[in-house]
Enzyme design. Sequence first.
Site, PDB file in Angstrom:
ATOM      1  N   GLU A 173       1.588   0.431   0.192  1.00  0.00           N
ATOM      2  CA  GLU A 173       2.362   0.573   1.421  1.00  0.00           C
ATOM      3  C   GLU A 173       3.837   0.634   1.060  1.00  0.00           C
ATOM      4  OE1 GLU A 173       3.155  -1.825   5.618  1.00  0.00           O
ATOM      5  OE2 GLU A 173       1.340  -2.237   4.441  1.00  0.00           O
TER       6      GLU A 173
ATOM      7  N   LYS B 227       1.397   2.435   8.792  1.00  0.00           N
ATOM      8  CA  LYS B 227       1.294   2.522   7.331  1.00  0.00           C
ATOM      9  C   LYS B 227       0.380   1.448   6.752  1.00  0.00           C
ATOM     10  CE  LYS B 227       5.957   0.509   6.950  1.00  0.00           C
ATOM     11  NZ  LYS B 227       6.405   0.858   8.320  1.00  0.00           N
ATOM     12  N   THR B 228       0.373   0.250   7.336  1.00  0.00           N
ATOM     13  CA  THR B 228      -0.543  -0.785   6.834  1.00  0.00           C
ATOM     14  C   THR B 228      -1.987  -0.333   7.011  1.00  0.00           C
ATOM     15  OG1 THR B 228       1.011  -2.586   7.303  1.00  0.00           O
ATOM     16  CG2 THR B 228      -1.316  -3.171   7.131  1.00  0.00           C
TER      17      THR B 228
END
Length: 467
Positions: free
Chosen positions: A170, A126-127
């Site tokens: 995020e 996700k980052t």
Amino acid sequence: MRIAVPSTIEPPEELGAVHFVGLGGAGLSAIARLMLARGVPVSGSDAQPSAVLDALARDGAVTHVGHHADHLGGVSTVIASTAVRDDNPEIVEALRRGLRLWPRSAGLRSVMDGHTTVAVAGTHGKTTTTAMLTCALVGAGVDPSFAIGAEVASLGANARRGTGEVLVAEADESDGAFLVYHPAAAVVTNVDADHLDTWGTEEAYAAAFTEFIGTVAEFVVLSADDPGARALAAPAAERGLEVLLAGFADDAEVRGTDVVVDGTRSTFTAWRGRERLGPVELAVPGDHYVQDALMALAAGLRLGADPHGLVAGLATYTGAHRRMQPLGEVAGVRVYDSYAHHPTEIRADLAAARQVAGDDRLVVAFQPHLVSRTRIFGAAMGAELSAADLVVVADLYLAREDPDPQVGAELVADAVVGVPVLLGGAVADLPALLLDHLRPGDLLLTLGAGDITTAGPVVLDLLRARA
């Protein structure tokens, strides 16, 4: 520490002076940057000095090293990291004075006010996907706001307030934070059981993602290649959301083909249906980064951004802090650092590192993160580490948990098969140990979500001193 999410989350301009407990962390520092950009008086503290604190001070925040009740003078709102303990003097003082006390999730929800938010969630990636989507939108002439869980070199920070209406954020599932945001759109990279200290069971963890999809207003981008993410398509469609699949699968609306990973780069061809969007070049190696790029591309396309600009923007992404980050090369030894701490992440990073290492040795120094995670996944971690040529396992990073004499580095090391493995002890002792085993041509990869990130720079210093 668990802090309840308030029933009403006011916008930043209504919070008065805001103090962050744990300001040096990636999550809180991003929120602080966005609040500073909106003219909110910001202060904060952390246990250790850092470049992040220094940067925030230059931006106008009042920063403190160490925690003390006196730091809350004039403060109306306190936002705390989940890593902060109940007996932290600033938490105690906030409760004594009846100040507004929020968890990180409420702070991020507050700065989403006034924006069309795209929340990027998933167990892994996700980052990177958040950063890639932000870079892609910038390349397409969009000026998004963003909040990312790591510093991103090509963006200059982990957060910034843009002039456009889109905010890319995020969305962390570890403590249920992603259920607070209610975004316009979401990207889900994968669903692979983790954080069972919070969720209890794999089924409950997966159900949390279904609940997250239930908070989205307009559309979702799901990985076409991950069964857990694909399983969210049905509940999303039932809610009337537009569902876009992205990945390598034949039925993906945005699809990647002809992937080539060459050293530190990846190239592929991107398609939207039968429309060829052109070749895409990434300055990071690995199939998993291509998958992240495809999901970012799909989200950018759905937002109406120019396809060619999105592709150009993806090419500017050079990596995020601690995501297969090259630290340097001395005496023929290349050193990389990465945040991987789950078996799936370890597998992906070792595959990428193997591409970079080529025919040379891959040496991995790994620090298990959390007692609860190591208890459940320790054996699987060791199995994945077996893809290296030499493994060193450091002592556990406890973070918010207390030690358990039954759960240690041995749980991981004993599961490594077919390659030499060493117990490295404390992170402070790792560099000297590694120096005894490194030789020219090696690629050293330090892995883990804790303070093992400090080991790589010290190894480089020792190699320079020995040269």
